[in-house]
Write an enzyme that holds these catalytic residues in place. Sequence first.
Site: not given
Length: 235
Positions: A7, A9, A92, A161
């Site tokens: 990821n 971001k 997320h 996560e």
Amino acid sequence: MTIIAGNFKANLTRIQVATFAKELDSILTDMQTSSHLQVDIFPSHTALLTNNFKHFHIGAQNAYFAQNGGFTGEIGLSQLQEFNINRLIIGHSERRTLFGENQDFINKKFRFYAEAGFEIYYCIGEPLSMRQKGKNALKDFLGAQLDGIDITYPKLIIAYEPIWAIGTGESATLEQIESTHSMLATFTSAPLLYGGSVNPTNAREILCTPYVNGVLVGSASLNIQSFTDIIRASK
């Protein structure tokens, strides 16, 4: 199947991602990766590339639950289809906390992209204060993040996560990872990934932990060497 995902971001430009992707495809060719390994990367919206690489897939970090329309700052299904993208991160913690995405909003996004046949990386995780309340409180908290989600969806991937481990350099212990993943396995048979300060040093131990089917990598995925070292750790 072992899944290694990166990821990016809000990092790397389109040119940087294009270079990264070319190198990654070449390295994976040389590694002769097996059919039991899945590699996905999730660039930012302005760095999306057409999803036509041989050994890995391009996915999107976020999208609105519409084909297109008046949703300033968002992209929809039409934009993803132009790049042949059929993978999406949903839920997320940074979307939940920074952008106020609540469970109802997340459910709508999940249903829309499940109906479109996307492979969905669905993220859940707890703040440190919740973990400190004990196992039952943690189970209730993570279970609530699955409310309204079809946990039998065949293209579902769950990424656990812990919020306190994201971007801190402080990964959960192997015991914490195994305990939480074993608990999540009572909810769903979907693949379970761990994310939270995964790096080349700890990747092999994490990937060998029971109930862990892969990793969702943050900052360590931005460098081609460290990301491919993590991929090698899966072999």
